[in-house]
Design a protein around this motif. Structure first.
Motif, PDB file in Angstrom:
ATOM      1  N   UNK A 123       0.783  -1.227   0.000  1.00  0.00           N
ATOM      2  CA  UNK A 123       0.000   0.000   0.000  1.00  0.00           C
ATOM      3  C   UNK A 123       0.814   1.276   0.000  1.00  0.00           C
ATOM      4  N   UNK A 124       2.149   1.173  -0.054  1.00  0.00           N
ATOM      5  CA  UNK A 124       3.016   2.358  -0.063  1.00  0.00           C
ATOM      6  C   UNK A 124       3.992   2.246  -1.232  1.00  0.00           C
ATOM      7  N   UNK A 125       4.160   3.352  -1.977  1.00  0.00           N
ATOM      8  CA  UNK A 125       5.084   3.363  -3.106  1.00  0.00           C
ATOM      9  C   UNK A 125       5.872   4.663  -3.136  1.00  0.00           C
ATOM     10  N   UNK A 126       7.005   4.611  -3.822  1.00  0.00           N
ATOM     11  CA  UNK A 126       7.874   5.771  -3.976  1.00  0.00           C
ATOM     12  C   UNK A 126       7.968   6.113  -5.456  1.00  0.00           C
ATOM     13  N   UNK A 127       7.648   7.366  -5.808  1.00  0.00           N
ATOM     14  CA  UNK A 127       7.781   7.845  -7.181  1.00  0.00           C
ATOM     15  C   UNK A 127       9.006   8.745  -7.293  1.00  0.00           C
ATOM     16  N   UNK A 128       9.938   8.395  -8.176  1.00  0.00           N
ATOM     17  CA  UNK A 128      11.058   9.262  -8.521  1.00  0.00           C
ATOM     18  C   UNK A 128      10.731   9.906  -9.856  1.00  0.00           C
ATOM     19  N   UNK A 129      10.847  11.237  -9.954  1.00  0.00           N
ATOM     20  CA  UNK A 129      10.397  11.918 -11.164  1.00  0.00           C
ATOM     21  C   UNK A 129      11.354  13.011 -11.598  1.00  0.00           C
ATOM     22  N   UNK A 130      11.305  13.325 -12.881  1.00  0.00           N
ATOM     23  CA  UNK A 130      12.023  14.464 -13.429  1.00  0.00           C
ATOM     24  C   UNK A 130      11.203  15.032 -14.564  1.00  0.00           C
ATOM     25  N   UNK A 158      13.890  22.966 -15.093  1.00  0.00           N
ATOM     26  CA  UNK A 158      14.008  21.525 -14.934  1.00  0.00           C
ATOM     27  C   UNK A 158      13.816  21.218 -13.456  1.00  0.00           C
ATOM     28  N   UNK A 159      13.125  20.125 -13.147  1.00  0.00           N
ATOM     29  CA  UNK A 159      12.988  19.752 -11.742  1.00  0.00           C
ATOM     30  C   UNK A 159      13.027  18.235 -11.591  1.00  0.00           C
ATOM     31  N   UNK A 160      13.414  17.773 -10.403  1.00  0.00           N
ATOM     32  CA  UNK A 160      13.481  16.356 -10.096  1.00  0.00           C
ATOM     33  C   UNK A 160      13.241  16.178  -8.603  1.00  0.00           C
ATOM     34  N   UNK A 161      12.644  15.037  -8.242  1.00  0.00           N
ATOM     35  CA  UNK A 161      12.374  14.804  -6.835  1.00  0.00           C
ATOM     36  C   UNK A 161      11.694  13.480  -6.590  1.00  0.00           C
ATOM     37  N   UNK A 162      11.043  13.367  -5.427  1.00  0.00           N
ATOM     38  CA  UNK A 162      10.418  12.117  -5.021  1.00  0.00           C
ATOM     39  C   UNK A 162       9.101  12.391  -4.315  1.00  0.00           C
ATOM     40  N   UNK A 163       8.166  11.440  -4.490  1.00  0.00           N
ATOM     41  CA  UNK A 163       6.871  11.474  -3.810  1.00  0.00           C
ATOM     42  C   UNK A 163       6.614  10.124  -3.168  1.00  0.00           C
ATOM     43  N   UNK A 164       6.038  10.141  -1.973  1.00  0.00           N
ATOM     44  CA  UNK A 164       5.533   8.924  -1.350  1.00  0.00           C
ATOM     45  C   UNK A 164       4.032   8.858  -1.570  1.00  0.00           C
ATOM     46  N   UNK A 165       3.532   7.665  -1.915  1.00  0.00           N
ATOM     47  CA  UNK A 165       2.112   7.484  -2.131  1.00  0.00           C
ATOM     48  C   UNK A 165       1.544   6.439  -1.196  1.00  0.00           C
ATOM     49  N   UNK A 166       0.424   6.767  -0.551  1.00  0.00           N
ATOM     50  CA  UNK A 166      -0.271   5.853   0.348  1.00  0.00           C
ATOM     51  C   UNK A 166      -1.625   5.514  -0.258  1.00  0.00           C
ATOM     52  N   UNK A 167      -1.890   4.238  -0.498  1.00  0.00           N
ATOM     53  CA  UNK A 167      -3.166   3.819  -1.075  1.00  0.00           C
ATOM     54  C   UNK A 167      -4.289   4.011  -0.068  1.00  0.00           C
ATOM     55  N   UNK A 168      -5.267   4.848  -0.433  1.00  0.00           N
ATOM     56  CA  UNK A 168      -6.450   5.026   0.397  1.00  0.00           C
ATOM     57  C   UNK A 168      -7.540   4.027   0.005  1.00  0.00           C
ATOM     58  N   UNK A 169      -7.486   3.584  -1.250  1.00  0.00           N
ATOM     59  CA  UNK A 169      -8.394   2.569  -1.781  1.00  0.00           C
ATOM     60  C   UNK A 169      -7.751   2.011  -3.045  1.00  0.00           C
ATOM     61  N   UNK A 170      -8.458   1.152  -3.763  1.00  0.00           N
ATOM     62  CA  UNK A 170      -7.928   0.621  -5.016  1.00  0.00           C
ATOM     63  C   UNK A 170      -7.727   1.713  -6.055  1.00  0.00           C
ATOM     64  N   UNK A 171      -8.513   2.794  -5.939  1.00  0.00           N
ATOM     65  CA  UNK A 171      -8.467   3.844  -6.958  1.00  0.00           C
ATOM     66  C   UNK A 171      -7.838   5.150  -6.488  1.00  0.00           C
ATOM     67  N   UNK A 172      -7.746   5.367  -5.184  1.00  0.00           N
ATOM     68  CA  UNK A 172      -7.317   6.664  -4.658  1.00  0.00           C
ATOM     69  C   UNK A 172      -6.016   6.550  -3.883  1.00  0.00           C
ATOM     70  N   UNK A 173      -5.102   7.503  -4.155  1.00  0.00           N
ATOM     71  CA  UNK A 173      -3.792   7.531  -3.504  1.00  0.00           C
ATOM     72  C   UNK A 173      -3.536   8.928  -2.943  1.00  0.00           C
ATOM     73  N   UNK A 174      -2.998   8.992  -1.729  1.00  0.00           N
ATOM     74  CA  UNK A 174      -2.548  10.255  -1.140  1.00  0.00           C
ATOM     75  C   UNK A 174      -1.064  10.400  -1.410  1.00  0.00           C
ATOM     76  N   UNK A 175      -0.661  11.518  -2.006  1.00  0.00           N
ATOM     77  CA  UNK A 175       0.724  11.761  -2.388  1.00  0.00           C
ATOM     78  C   UNK A 175       1.304  12.940  -1.617  1.00  0.00           C
ATOM     79  N   UNK A 176       2.558  12.830  -1.212  1.00  0.00           N
ATOM     80  CA  UNK A 176       3.278  13.953  -0.605  1.00  0.00           C
ATOM     81  C   UNK A 176       4.731  13.860  -1.039  1.00  0.00           C
ATOM     82  N   UNK A 177       5.352  15.018  -1.338  1.00  0.00           N
ATOM     83  CA  UNK A 177       6.727  14.923  -1.801  1.00  0.00           C
ATOM     84  C   UNK A 177       7.462  16.240  -1.886  1.00  0.00           C
ATOM     85  N   UNK A 178       8.680  16.146  -2.391  1.00  0.00           N
ATOM     86  CA  UNK A 178       9.578  17.284  -2.548  1.00  0.00           C
ATOM     87  C   UNK A 178      10.282  17.182  -3.891  1.00  0.00           C
ATOM     88  N   UNK A 179      10.469  18.321  -4.547  1.00  0.00           N
ATOM     89  CA  UNK A 179      11.236  18.386  -5.781  1.00  0.00           C
ATOM     90  C   UNK A 179      12.144  19.611  -5.748  1.00  0.00           C
TER      91      UNK A 179
END
Length: 207
Positions: A123-130, A158-179
């Motif tokens: 239920x928890x994932x990490x997104x790395x993005x640019x 240009x930006x890059x960073x990371x977000x943590x995602x917490x599954x609230x349901x099968x369809x909904x995710x709460x995201x918080x992060x820094x870039x």
């Protein structure tokens, strides 16, 4: 591009994504749409320190398509678009020259991103993005004892960073992060470099 046009574009993007997902639902598509709050703390060149204000807070919107298990069998890879519009107009001031200059700044940006999604736990994932973005906005100047004027802002970031995602349901995710962002814009004939610390909190809906 004005604030109203930017908000309309974001709304159109989310509506279009919803329509596409309805058609592709039977195919279990990996389209996600996000909406949330963001604060961007801008730091400009030393010569322009404080002139453009510093903290821009407002709304962000995004849409991303993910390809499952692209890297190592469990890391998803996604591509999409996103943007931000400030809902406040930070005040800046500089006393480095006479007369004193005061400003009020609006800022927006829009562009494209790439993401790698890494499972952390159930239920928890990490997104790395640019991503790469185009800046838009305006600055209202008040030159004490002289008068007022307004100028448009145009630039890139240009930006890059990371977000943590917490599954609230099968369809909904709460995201918080820094870039972290790095870019420049043209203003009054100057090429102004800046860096940005970007914090976000929002909800993502999976279609």
């Amino acid at each position: 591009m004005g604030t109203n046009k930017f908000l309309l574009a974001a709304a159109s993007l989310l509506l279009s994504t919803t329509a596409i997902s309805s058609v592709q639902a039977a195919e279990t598509s990996n389209i996600e749409a996000g909406l949330g709050a963001q604060c961007l703390i801008m730091e400009t060149d030393a010569d322009f320190d404080g002139l453009y204000g510093d903290t821009f807070c407002g709304a962000e919107a995004s849409a991303t398509y993910f390809f499952d298990d692209v890297i190592g069998g469990d890391v998803d890879l996604g591509f999409g678009i996103d943007g931000f519009v400030s809902l406040n107009s930070p005040d800046g001031v500089t006393n480095s020259a006479v007369p004193t200059i005061r400003t009020s700044t609006d800022l927006q940006y829009a562009g494209a991103h790439a993401k790698a999604r890494i499972p952390v736990s159930n239920g928890v994932s990490l997104d790395l993005s640019t991503g790469y973005y185009f800046l838009m906005g305006s600055v209202d100047y008040e030159v004490v004892g002289v008068g007022t004027t307004s100028e448009d802002i145009e630039g890139t970031m240009w930006k890059a960073g990371a977000n943590l995602g917490w599954d609230l349901s099968d369809a909904m995710v709460l995201n918080a992060g820094y870039q972290y962002g790095d870019g420049s814009f043209d203003q009054l004939g100057f090429d102004i470099d800046f860096s940005a610390h970007i914090f976000n909190l929002g909800l993502v809906y999976k279609f």
